[in-house]
Design a protein around this motif. Structure first.
Motif: not given
Ligand code: SF4
Ligand code: SF4
Length: 360
Positions: A262, A331-332, A334-335, A337
């Motif tokens: 992450c 959370c941004v 990005c996928g 995780c």
């Molecule tokens: S999608 Fe998952 S890895 Fe990406 S920022 Fe959100 S929690 Fe973190």
């Protein structure tokens, strides 16, 4: 692109960007455009990551891999201090600051948003992190707008992509990699303009600007996953005893991969390194995961001893209490995780399951 990399290097930057290693696209030192994963793309799904050949020479024809900017500004292991025994007692030394400022080239809009989030954590409050400050100082960002999304991306619902809106010095959009290959470059700062002024370039044509907008719109429209960003904080906080936490605990391995990949997770622990002869001692900070039992260990045991409580802690911090702490989401979209979870646990699916249970 080689002109840009050379200009950055001449200006004293250490250039970091995407490159191919160990079957994945990772971020590392790059010197020329040949270091980029030219002609490669990535296929991602829950617990699944594969590289594939493209049929063109795109430099940025993929999305994000397991690395993020945080591994350079907030590295996995950060020495805090070293001390050596002398005749007058111990002599302490701070770690040397980086020799050259970083130039992050080819980083995605979600990465840039994650950088802003980590800036807030490490240098936005009363207690600033001197190690982060030293690495962040004078760093320059060359973003790349996404011309495609992975199946795991959901940046549109987190407001962090697929086009970079702020936080960059230059932003590139790669156009027509199979034919008239070129980059549209947007200036985001005075420093970015000074770098651009060193390059041979042409004025952007309206058709190029329209093509870049169309690419961003196509990428946004292709994203299938989403999170109801505005409502998710209250949704999770009123469902702290939801049976879904037990359901996810039966799948979760507590491996901590999701926290390691992450781009915004920032927790650490500090280890003391002593030599047997007591000639030297040091302290090193390293990434920690809220999925480990040790993470919440206080006298008498761990506070979060069940996998369900640890997953709930992670997702509620990321999507709910981060708002209380930092006035934004952690959370941004990005996928990462989702992709790097070995059993494919999907943050968007877990939120949706709780949401659906309220509307049934
Ligand atoms: S999608 Fe998952 S890895 Fe990406 S920022 Fe959100 S929690 Fe973190
Ligand atoms: S959610 Fe997935 S990646 Fe995260 S700790 Fe559990 S099994 Fe590991």
């Amino acid at each position: 692109m080689d002109g840009l990399l050379a200009a950055l290097s001449q200006q004293g930057f250490r250039t970091i960007g995407p490159t191919l290693r160990d079957g994945a696209i990772v971020y590392d030192d790059i010197e020329t455009s040949a270091d980029f994963p030219i002609g490669w793309t990535d296929e991602q799904e829950g617990g699944h990551y594969r590289l594939e050949r493209r049929d063109d020479g795109a430099l940025f024809g993929y999305v994000v891999g397991p690395h993020a900017i945080k591994r350079f500004l907030h590295p996995p292991r950060q020495p805090l201090w070293q001390a050596e025994k002398t005749e007058d007692g111990y002599r302490f030394e701070a770690p040397a600051p980086p020799e050259r400022p970083f130039a992050f080239v080819g980083f995605r809009p979600c990465d840039i948003r994650a950088l802003a989030i980590q800036d807030r954590v490490f240098q936005g409050g009363v207690h600033m992190d001197i190690h982060y400050l030293a690495r962040r100082k004078d760093a320059l960002v060359v973003a790349v707008n996404c011309a495609q999304a992975a199946a795991t991306c959901f940046c549109t619902s987190m407001g962090s992509g697929p086009k970079a809106e702020e936080g960059f010095d230059l932003a590139l959009t790669e156009l027509d990699p199979a034919d008239d290959h070129r980059f549209l470059i947007e200036i985001g700062s005075e420093r970015g303009k000074r770098i651009l002024d060193r390059l041979t370039r042409q004025e952007a044509k309206p058709a190029d600007i329209d093509a870049a907008h169309a690419l961003s719109a196509k990428t946004a429209a292709s994203m299938e996953r989403q999170i109801p960003a505005g409502e998710v904080r209250d949704l999770l906080m009123r469902n702290l005893e939801h049976p879904r936490w037990q359901d996810v605990a039966e799948r979760c391995l507590s491996c901590g991969n999701c926290t390691m990949v992450c781009p915004t997770c920032f927790c650490t622990e500090v280890d003391e390194d002593t030599q047997f002869t007591d000639e030297a001692v040091g302290r090193t900070r390293q990434w920690a995961s809220c999925f480990s039992l040790d993470f919440s260990y206080i006298h008498g045991g761990s506070v979060r001893h069940s996998a369900s409580s640890r997953y709930r802690q992670w997702i509620t911090h990321k999507l709910a209490t981060w708002h209380d702490q930092f006035d934004e989401s952690g959370c941004v979209g990005c996928g990462r995780c989702i992709t790097w979870c070995p059993v494919g646990i999907d943050i968007t699916e877990e939120v949706r399951a709780i949401q659906d249970s309220e509307t049934r």
